[in-house]
Design a protein around this motif. Structure first.
Motif, mmCIF file in Angstrom:
data_model
loop_
_atom_site.group_PDB
_atom_site.id
_atom_site.type_symbol
_atom_site.label_atom_id
_atom_site.label_comp_id
_atom_site.label_asym_id
_atom_site.label_seq_id
_atom_site.Cartn_x
_atom_site.Cartn_y
_atom_site.Cartn_z
ATOM 1 N N LYS A 138 40.885 -87.085 -32.548
ATOM 2 C CA LYS A 138 40.416 -85.867 -33.195
ATOM 3 C C LYS A 138 41.371 -85.547 -34.335
ATOM 4 O O LYS A 138 42.591 -85.529 -34.144
ATOM 5 C CB LYS A 138 40.381 -84.704 -32.209
ATOM 6 N N VAL A 139 40.815 -85.306 -35.506
ATOM 7 C CA VAL A 139 41.616 -85.007 -36.690
ATOM 8 C C VAL A 139 41.306 -83.584 -37.139
ATOM 9 O O VAL A 139 40.139 -83.242 -37.347
ATOM 10 C CB VAL A 139 41.299 -85.990 -37.845
ATOM 11 N N GLU A 140 42.316 -82.756 -37.268
ATOM 12 C CA GLU A 140 42.117 -81.377 -37.719
ATOM 13 C C GLU A 140 43.151 -81.047 -38.794
ATOM 14 O O GLU A 140 44.275 -81.540 -38.769
ATOM 15 C CB GLU A 140 42.250 -80.373 -36.556
ATOM 16 N N VAL A 141 42.749 -80.180 -39.724
ATOM 17 C CA VAL A 141 43.640 -79.783 -40.815
ATOM 18 C C VAL A 141 43.665 -78.262 -40.936
ATOM 19 O O VAL A 141 42.616 -77.604 -40.873
ATOM 20 C CB VAL A 141 43.186 -80.386 -42.168
ATOM 21 N N VAL A 142 44.850 -77.726 -41.123
ATOM 22 C CA VAL A 142 45.041 -76.304 -41.430
ATOM 23 C C VAL A 142 45.825 -76.225 -42.727
ATOM 24 O O VAL A 142 46.788 -76.967 -42.912
ATOM 25 C CB VAL A 142 45.795 -75.575 -40.303
ATOM 26 N N GLY A 143 45.410 -75.331 -43.629
ATOM 27 C CA GLY A 143 46.099 -75.180 -44.900
ATOM 28 C C GLY A 143 46.526 -73.744 -45.138
ATOM 29 O O GLY A 143 45.707 -72.828 -45.036
ATOM 30 N N ARG A 191 51.912 -65.646 -46.302
ATOM 31 C CA ARG A 191 51.004 -66.763 -46.530
ATOM 32 C C ARG A 191 49.601 -66.435 -46.063
ATOM 33 O O ARG A 191 49.388 -65.493 -45.281
ATOM 34 C CB ARG A 191 51.515 -68.015 -45.808
ATOM 35 N N VAL A 192 48.662 -67.220 -46.543
ATOM 36 C CA VAL A 192 47.254 -67.011 -46.253
ATOM 37 C C VAL A 192 46.658 -68.331 -45.767
ATOM 38 O O VAL A 192 46.853 -69.366 -46.408
ATOM 39 C CB VAL A 192 46.489 -66.551 -47.522
ATOM 40 N N ARG A 193 45.919 -68.289 -44.666
ATOM 41 C CA ARG A 193 45.280 -69.512 -44.158
ATOM 42 C C ARG A 193 43.930 -69.670 -44.847
ATOM 43 O O ARG A 193 43.040 -68.829 -44.704
ATOM 44 C CB ARG A 193 45.125 -69.438 -42.633
ATOM 45 N N VAL A 194 43.788 -70.751 -45.609
ATOM 46 C CA VAL A 194 42.579 -70.947 -46.405
ATOM 47 C C VAL A 194 41.831 -72.230 -46.072
ATOM 48 O O VAL A 194 40.739 -72.476 -46.585
ATOM 49 C CB VAL A 194 42.902 -70.911 -47.916
ATOM 50 N N ILE A 195 42.424 -73.070 -45.257
ATOM 51 C CA ILE A 195 41.717 -74.252 -44.771
ATOM 52 C C ILE A 195 41.914 -74.292 -43.259
ATOM 53 O O ILE A 195 43.029 -74.149 -42.769
ATOM 54 C CB ILE A 195 42.256 -75.560 -45.394
ATOM 55 N N ASP A 196 40.822 -74.473 -42.546
ATOM 56 C CA ASP A 196 40.910 -74.606 -41.088
ATOM 57 C C ASP A 196 39.675 -75.368 -40.626
ATOM 58 O O ASP A 196 38.596 -74.802 -40.515
ATOM 59 C CB ASP A 196 41.004 -73.247 -40.410
ATOM 60 N N THR A 197 39.821 -76.637 -40.364
ATOM 61 C CA THR A 197 38.674 -77.471 -40.019
ATOM 62 C C THR A 197 38.137 -77.162 -38.626
ATOM 63 O O THR A 197 37.011 -77.541 -38.309
ATOM 64 C CB THR A 197 39.021 -78.958 -40.109
ATOM 65 N N GLU A 198 38.899 -76.459 -37.809
ATOM 66 C CA GLU A 198 38.387 -76.090 -36.485
ATOM 67 C C GLU A 198 37.498 -74.864 -36.588
ATOM 68 O O GLU A 198 36.586 -74.685 -35.781
ATOM 69 C CB GLU A 198 39.533 -75.825 -35.504
ATOM 70 N N GLY A 212 35.632 -66.549 -54.055
ATOM 71 C CA GLY A 212 34.748 -66.949 -52.968
ATOM 72 C C GLY A 212 35.387 -67.858 -51.942
ATOM 73 O O GLY A 212 34.697 -68.566 -51.203
ATOM 74 N N VAL A 213 36.711 -67.874 -51.883
ATOM 75 C CA VAL A 213 37.422 -68.714 -50.914
ATOM 76 C C VAL A 213 37.488 -67.985 -49.568
ATOM 77 O O VAL A 213 37.817 -66.807 -49.508
ATOM 78 C CB VAL A 213 38.853 -69.021 -51.402
ATOM 79 N N THR A 214 37.172 -68.683 -48.518
ATOM 80 C CA THR A 214 37.256 -68.101 -47.182
ATOM 81 C C THR A 214 38.718 -67.926 -46.793
ATOM 82 O O THR A 214 39.508 -68.872 -46.847
ATOM 83 C CB THR A 214 36.574 -69.007 -46.152
ATOM 84 N N VAL A 215 39.077 -66.702 -46.443
ATOM 85 C CA VAL A 215 40.426 -66.410 -45.976
ATOM 86 C C VAL A 215 40.357 -66.237 -44.463
ATOM 87 O O VAL A 215 39.762 -65.289 -43.960
ATOM 88 C CB VAL A 215 40.976 -65.132 -46.645
ATOM 89 N N TYR A 216 40.941 -67.171 -43.726
ATOM 90 C CA TYR A 216 40.866 -67.134 -42.271
ATOM 91 C C TYR A 216 41.892 -66.174 -41.670
ATOM 92 O O TYR A 216 41.651 -65.550 -40.638
ATOM 93 C CB TYR A 216 41.073 -68.532 -41.688
#
Lengths: 135, 58
Positions: B11-16, B49-56, B37-41
């Motif tokens: 399983k491959v997951e990425v958080v940015g 910091r702001v989480r802007v990539i979360d593949t889960e 229009g960027v999703t802010v998680y």
């Protein structure tokens, strides 16, 4: 969105785990690029599915770590990196960043289907985790 | 002789996480992401910091 390790990536991992004579280099760097092409299991380079317009790569911030069956890789793409391009794919490579290009046969695996415009307003820290499970 | 198949699943997951450049506040960066229009998680003020990539989650 695809999230996978390619066949070549699995060969790298298998060879390193059993110290085979193939002498694969270890996974050493991460890349980002703006290709909309989905990764496939047979890929060996970023541009296998088509030319990549913009790509950036970075060595890991520190040595990858392992917790149980999960390995964590962290890389930073600074404020001046990839400015104006959209992060669409994130990938691991078994080569140092200096040896990674969109055409280098170093691709191990990654995720696609992202859409984040990179600006000079922020640095981006990416954490890519691989979890191995035996069924 | 019976054979048993063992499957290895990966399983491959990425958080940015995005950290604002010097001179830009976290709130300004978040506003910029919303504008684009960027999703802010998640907004992590403790670590600026702001989480802007979360593949889960995506």
């Amino acid at each position: 969105m695809g999230k996978l390790l390619g066949n070549r990536g699995l060969q790298v991992i298998a060879g390193r785990a059993s110290n085979t004579a193939d002498a694969f280099l270890e996974i050493d760097s991460m890349s980002i690029d703006d290709s909309t092409v989905a990764f496939t299991a047979t890929d060996t380079a970023l541009d296998d599915g088509g030319a990549v317009a913009n790509e950036a790569d970075a060595n890991f911030d520190s040595a990858p770590t392992r917790s149980a069956q999960t390995v964590t890789h962290v890389a930073t793409f600074g404020t001046a990196v990839f400015v104006g391009s959209t992060v669409k794919r994130i990938a691991l490579h078994n080569a140092a960043a200096a040896s990674v290009t969109s055409a280098s046969d170093t691709w191990v695996g990654g995720v696609d289907g992202q859409s984040l415009v990179k600006s000079a307003d922020y640095s981006l820290v990416l954490t890519l985790k691989i979890t191995y499970t035996s069924l | 002789m019976s054979e048993q198949e063992v499957r290895l699943v990966t399983k491959v997951e990425v958080v940015g996480w995005a950290t604002p450049r010097p001179g830009l506040s976290l709130d300004e960066l978040v506003a910029n992401f919303h504008r684009d229009g960027v999703t802010v998680y998640e907004v992590d003020r403790d670590n600026n910091r702001v989480r802007v990539i979360d593949t889960e989650e995506s």
